[in-house]
Design a protein around this motif. Sequence first.
Motif, PDB file in Angstrom:
ATOM      1  N   GLY A 235      -6.721  38.793  64.549  1.00  0.00           N
ATOM      2  CA  GLY A 235      -7.388  38.691  63.261  1.00  0.00           C
ATOM      3  C   GLY A 235      -7.956  37.286  63.100  1.00  0.00           C
ATOM      4  N   PHE A 236      -8.334  36.937  61.884  1.00  0.00           N
ATOM      5  CA  PHE A 236      -8.967  35.644  61.622  1.00  0.00           C
ATOM      6  C   PHE A 236      -7.902  34.603  61.243  1.00  0.00           C
ATOM      7  CE2 PHE A 236     -12.357  38.662  61.268  1.00  0.00           C
ATOM      8  CZ  PHE A 236     -13.489  37.985  61.724  1.00  0.00           C
ATOM      9  N   ASN A 237      -7.815  33.552  62.045  1.00  0.00           N
ATOM     10  CA  ASN A 237      -6.818  32.502  61.866  1.00  0.00           C
ATOM     11  C   ASN A 237      -7.483  31.206  61.409  1.00  0.00           C
ATOM     12  OD1 ASN A 237      -5.020  34.351  62.925  1.00  0.00           O
ATOM     13  ND2 ASN A 237      -4.953  33.409  64.949  1.00  0.00           N
ATOM     14  N   LEU A 238      -6.717  30.364  60.728  1.00  0.00           N
ATOM     15  CA  LEU A 238      -7.233  29.066  60.293  1.00  0.00           C
ATOM     16  C   LEU A 238      -6.081  28.107  60.014  1.00  0.00           C
ATOM     17  CD1 LEU A 238      -9.592  27.233  59.362  1.00  0.00           C
ATOM     18  CD2 LEU A 238      -9.389  28.282  57.098  1.00  0.00           C
ATOM     19  N   VAL A 239      -6.181  26.904  60.562  1.00  0.00           N
ATOM     20  CA  VAL A 239      -5.292  25.797  60.200  1.00  0.00           C
ATOM     21  C   VAL A 239      -6.130  24.785  59.437  1.00  0.00           C
ATOM     22  CG1 VAL A 239      -3.777  23.954  61.021  1.00  0.00           C
ATOM     23  CG2 VAL A 239      -3.842  26.156  62.222  1.00  0.00           C
ATOM     24  N   SER A 240      -5.670  24.359  58.270  1.00  0.00           N
ATOM     25  CA  SER A 240      -6.429  23.450  57.416  1.00  0.00           C
ATOM     26  C   SER A 240      -5.608  22.227  57.056  1.00  0.00           C
ATOM     27  CB  SER A 240      -6.874  24.151  56.129  1.00  0.00           C
ATOM     28  OG  SER A 240      -7.789  25.184  56.405  1.00  0.00           O
ATOM     29  N   SER A 241      -6.296  21.111  56.912  1.00  0.00           N
ATOM     30  CA  SER A 241      -5.680  19.864  56.490  1.00  0.00           C
ATOM     31  C   SER A 241      -6.417  19.349  55.258  1.00  0.00           C
ATOM     32  CB  SER A 241      -5.757  18.836  57.626  1.00  0.00           C
ATOM     33  OG  SER A 241      -5.513  17.536  57.162  1.00  0.00           O
ATOM     34  N   VAL A 242      -5.661  18.919  54.259  1.00  0.00           N
ATOM     35  CA  VAL A 242      -6.254  18.391  53.029  1.00  0.00           C
ATOM     36  C   VAL A 242      -5.482  17.146  52.601  1.00  0.00           C
ATOM     37  CG1 VAL A 242      -6.967  18.893  50.659  1.00  0.00           C
ATOM     38  CG2 VAL A 242      -6.799  20.756  52.323  1.00  0.00           C
ATOM     39  N   GLU A 243      -6.215  16.105  52.226  1.00  0.00           N
ATOM     40  CA  GLU A 243      -5.597  14.890  51.709  1.00  0.00           C
ATOM     41  C   GLU A 243      -6.392  14.436  50.493  1.00  0.00           C
ATOM     42  OE1 GLU A 243      -4.135  10.432  53.164  1.00  0.00           O
ATOM     43  OE2 GLU A 243      -5.164  11.779  54.545  1.00  0.00           O
ATOM     44  N   ASP A 244      -5.739  14.410  49.327  1.00  0.00           N
ATOM     45  CA  ASP A 244      -6.452  14.062  48.100  1.00  0.00           C
ATOM     46  C   ASP A 244      -5.479  13.471  47.088  1.00  0.00           C
ATOM     47  OD1 ASP A 244      -8.810  14.054  46.416  1.00  0.00           O
ATOM     48  OD2 ASP A 244      -7.908  15.714  45.307  1.00  0.00           O
ATOM     49  N   LYS A 245      -5.883  12.361  46.485  1.00  0.00           N
ATOM     50  CA  LYS A 245      -5.109  11.703  45.425  1.00  0.00           C
ATOM     51  C   LYS A 245      -3.674  11.429  45.834  1.00  0.00           C
ATOM     52  CE  LYS A 245      -7.901  13.587  41.642  1.00  0.00           C
ATOM     53  NZ  LYS A 245      -7.904  14.373  40.377  1.00  0.00           N
ATOM     54  N   GLY A 246      -3.507  10.972  47.071  1.00  0.00           N
ATOM     55  CA  GLY A 246      -2.185  10.606  47.541  1.00  0.00           C
ATOM     56  C   GLY A 246      -1.321  11.758  48.008  1.00  0.00           C
ATOM     57  N   ARG A 247      -1.832  12.987  47.903  1.00  0.00           N
ATOM     58  CA  ARG A 247      -1.096  14.161  48.365  1.00  0.00           C
ATOM     59  C   ARG A 247      -1.736  14.692  49.651  1.00  0.00           C
ATOM     60  NH1 ARG A 247      -1.000  15.010  42.611  1.00  0.00           N
ATOM     61  NH2 ARG A 247       1.166  15.165  41.858  1.00  0.00           N
ATOM     62  N   SER A 248      -0.919  15.294  50.499  1.00  0.00           N
ATOM     63  CA  SER A 248      -1.430  15.740  51.794  1.00  0.00           C
ATOM     64  C   SER A 248      -0.689  16.990  52.246  1.00  0.00           C
ATOM     65  CB  SER A 248      -1.263  14.624  52.825  1.00  0.00           C
ATOM     66  OG  SER A 248      -1.815  14.999  54.063  1.00  0.00           O
ATOM     67  N   ILE A 249      -1.431  18.019  52.653  1.00  0.00           N
ATOM     68  CA  ILE A 249      -0.819  19.260  53.147  1.00  0.00           C
ATOM     69  C   ILE A 249      -1.528  19.729  54.402  1.00  0.00           C
ATOM     70  CG2 ILE A 249      -0.023  20.046  50.879  1.00  0.00           C
ATOM     71  CD1 ILE A 249      -2.417  22.016  50.872  1.00  0.00           C
ATOM     72  N   VAL A 250      -0.808  20.521  55.183  1.00  0.00           N
ATOM     73  CA  VAL A 250      -1.405  21.312  56.258  1.00  0.00           C
ATOM     74  C   VAL A 250      -1.036  22.760  55.984  1.00  0.00           C
ATOM     75  CG1 VAL A 250      -1.289  21.898  58.698  1.00  0.00           C
ATOM     76  CG2 VAL A 250      -1.486  19.512  58.013  1.00  0.00           C
ATOM     77  N   ALA A 251      -2.029  23.636  55.964  1.00  0.00           N
ATOM     78  CA  ALA A 251      -1.820  25.051  55.647  1.00  0.00           C
ATOM     79  C   ALA A 251      -2.323  25.925  56.791  1.00  0.00           C
ATOM     80  CB  ALA A 251      -2.548  25.416  54.352  1.00  0.00           C
ATOM     81  N   VAL A 252      -1.681  27.066  56.957  1.00  0.00           N
ATOM     82  CA  VAL A 252      -2.034  27.993  58.042  1.00  0.00           C
ATOM     83  C   VAL A 252      -2.178  29.400  57.478  1.00  0.00           C
ATOM     84  CG1 VAL A 252      -1.346  28.954  60.276  1.00  0.00           C
ATOM     85  CG2 VAL A 252      -0.738  26.588  59.696  1.00  0.00           C
ATOM     86  N   VAL A 253      -3.255  30.066  57.848  1.00  0.00           N
ATOM     87  CA  VAL A 253      -3.461  31.483  57.545  1.00  0.00           C
ATOM     88  C   VAL A 253      -3.721  32.192  58.862  1.00  0.00           C
ATOM     89  CG1 VAL A 253      -5.004  33.175  56.492  1.00  0.00           C
ATOM     90  CG2 VAL A 253      -4.316  31.151  55.196  1.00  0.00           C
ATOM     91  N   MET A 254      -2.964  33.242  59.144  1.00  0.00           N
ATOM     92  CA  MET A 254      -3.134  34.010  60.382  1.00  0.00           C
ATOM     93  C   MET A 254      -3.241  35.491  60.035  1.00  0.00           C
ATOM     94  SD  MET A 254      -0.438  32.001  62.899  1.00  0.00           S
ATOM     95  CE  MET A 254      -1.399  32.340  64.383  1.00  0.00           C
ATOM     96  N   GLY A 255      -4.085  36.196  60.771  1.00  0.00           N
ATOM     97  CA  GLY A 255      -4.208  37.634  60.593  1.00  0.00           C
ATOM     98  C   GLY A 255      -5.149  38.059  59.489  1.00  0.00           C
ATOM     99  N   GLY A 256      -6.106  37.205  59.119  1.00  0.00           N
ATOM    100  CA  GLY A 256      -7.080  37.596  58.111  1.00  0.00           C
ATOM    101  C   GLY A 256      -7.936  38.755  58.584  1.00  0.00           C
ATOM    102  N   ARG A 257      -8.323  39.631  57.655  1.00  0.00           N
ATOM    103  CA  ARG A 257      -9.133  40.789  58.047  1.00  0.00           C
ATOM    104  C   ARG A 257     -10.579  40.421  58.305  1.00  0.00           C
ATOM    105  NH1 ARG A 257      -7.051  46.015  54.521  1.00  0.00           N
ATOM    106  NH2 ARG A 257      -4.856  45.903  55.178  1.00  0.00           N
ATOM    107  N   THR A 258     -11.086  39.431  57.588  1.00  0.00           N
ATOM    108  CA  THR A 258     -12.441  38.925  57.811  1.00  0.00           C
ATOM    109  C   THR A 258     -12.405  37.414  57.676  1.00  0.00           C
ATOM    110  OG1 THR A 258     -13.090  38.973  55.468  1.00  0.00           O
ATOM    111  CG2 THR A 258     -13.429  41.007  56.758  1.00  0.00           C
ATOM    112  N   GLY A 259     -13.452  36.759  58.169  1.00  0.00           N
ATOM    113  CA  GLY A 259     -13.529  35.319  57.994  1.00  0.00           C
ATOM    114  C   GLY A 259     -13.599  34.938  56.528  1.00  0.00           C
ATOM    115  N   LYS A 260     -14.287  35.743  55.747  1.00  0.00           N
ATOM    116  CA  LYS A 260     -14.450  35.448  54.317  1.00  0.00           C
ATOM    117  C   LYS A 260     -13.129  35.577  53.575  1.00  0.00           C
ATOM    118  CE  LYS A 260     -17.280  36.720  50.299  1.00  0.00           C
ATOM    119  NZ  LYS A 260     -18.359  37.625  49.803  1.00  0.00           N
TER     120      LYS A 260
END
Length: 451
Positions: A235-260
């Motif tokens: 399926g559609f996978n994505l690893v994302s990194s975000v850093e804003d206002k002193g906060r920082s996360i890494v998020a993962v989505v796996m098995g999406g049915r579509t890219g959208k």
Amino acid sequence: MRTVFATLKRIHAPLLSAMLAILTALAVAIGPAQAKQDYAGIVMDAKTGKVLYSHKGTAKRYPASLTKMMTLYMLFEALDTGRVTKKTRIRFSRHAASMQPSKLGVKAGSSISVQQAIYALAIKSANDAAAAVGEHLGGTESKFAQMMTAKARSLGMKNTVFKNASGLPNSRQLTTARDMALLGIALREHYPHYYRYFSTRSFKFGKRSYRNHNRLLGQIRGYDGIKTGYTRASGFNLVSSVEDKGRSIVAVVMGGRTGKSRNAQMAKLIRQYLPKASRGRDRIVVAKAGGGAGNVFASLLKLVKRAPLPEPSPREPDPAPVVTAYAAPTPAPSQVIGRSPDPLTTASVKPAAPVTSAAASEPIAIRESISGWHVQIGAMPSKHSALARLEKARSALPGLFDTVANYTETVESGGTTLYRARFAGFTSKDAAWGACSRLKKAKFDCLALKQ
């Protein structure tokens, strides 16, 4: 008519049985690779390693092109240890050139530079470039996959097995959302000086320009990568990194049915969980393991206290320093990439154990008060730029910082978050000021101070 069918059945029964056995075996062999996997996701605080959200975060999944995150990690490591430079040519074998799309289409016998290979992997997600990099660093792609798996273990990715460098379908190539989050954080912490490649929007190769597959770039404030992936099975996978206002996360989505739908789910997770991330101190989340780095971590851990401290107020003027993940790069033997164990050579280096909890289920969040002499070389607008500054200083003055550790210290100044870039562990005032003297000659700002 019935007699004719009965006769044919008797004649072809052995053949039909053999064909049925073959088809059954094929179904067992390829069935898992064709079974579409359902959704799994995780959000991890990149400063502390705390899991903010998890849905089937440790369930086995196919990584698809998220695999290239580890291929790039290995390539960045080879760059830092001097095994390759950005100008080193990566030759394409027949095997590499034969990879399925997405690909650059480089002919067998031709070559590209390491710099071009990085862009091709991070932006184009080129399978032929991934295979070529694997062969260059590992001799063969299968041997490189063994090295990738060993590196994954050293980073605490206990449920990941790699079988190729690209992520093309292989039923035995498995990972989890949690492991991919750890890898995303490791890329940020260990190679901030290369991390910008993941946020590059496009690159030109030959007469063509390729746009980054990650369509969330530029759509979410603070979003800086990392990697997309897709096969029919994953399926559609994505690893994302975000850093804003002193906060920082890494998020993962796996098995999406579509890219959208995958992108929409990722945006939802970011909106919901970024505000819940820590604005406090940066801590070790994924330790660099192995080789000569072990001595640095051993001395570093003598300086730190593992007892939890209260979270600092955002208005606190001078929060206590916190060590980010770092170990000084050590030149590797000719057959060993970086500091990971190479199962293919007798000159293997046994890695130090990653800094994880006893159950290895979550990274240890280390907070510490470090006493002694420190050296500060600037205050930067982001953690990445502060770590990159420290890496630059180490590269400019090889050997000077082999026995000390570095860290970033978050501080609020006039409503702006700054990240102080510091070295810790100098044995005396003279040692700290001596380091400052050499840094200033190398055109670095420097301040020695005692904690």
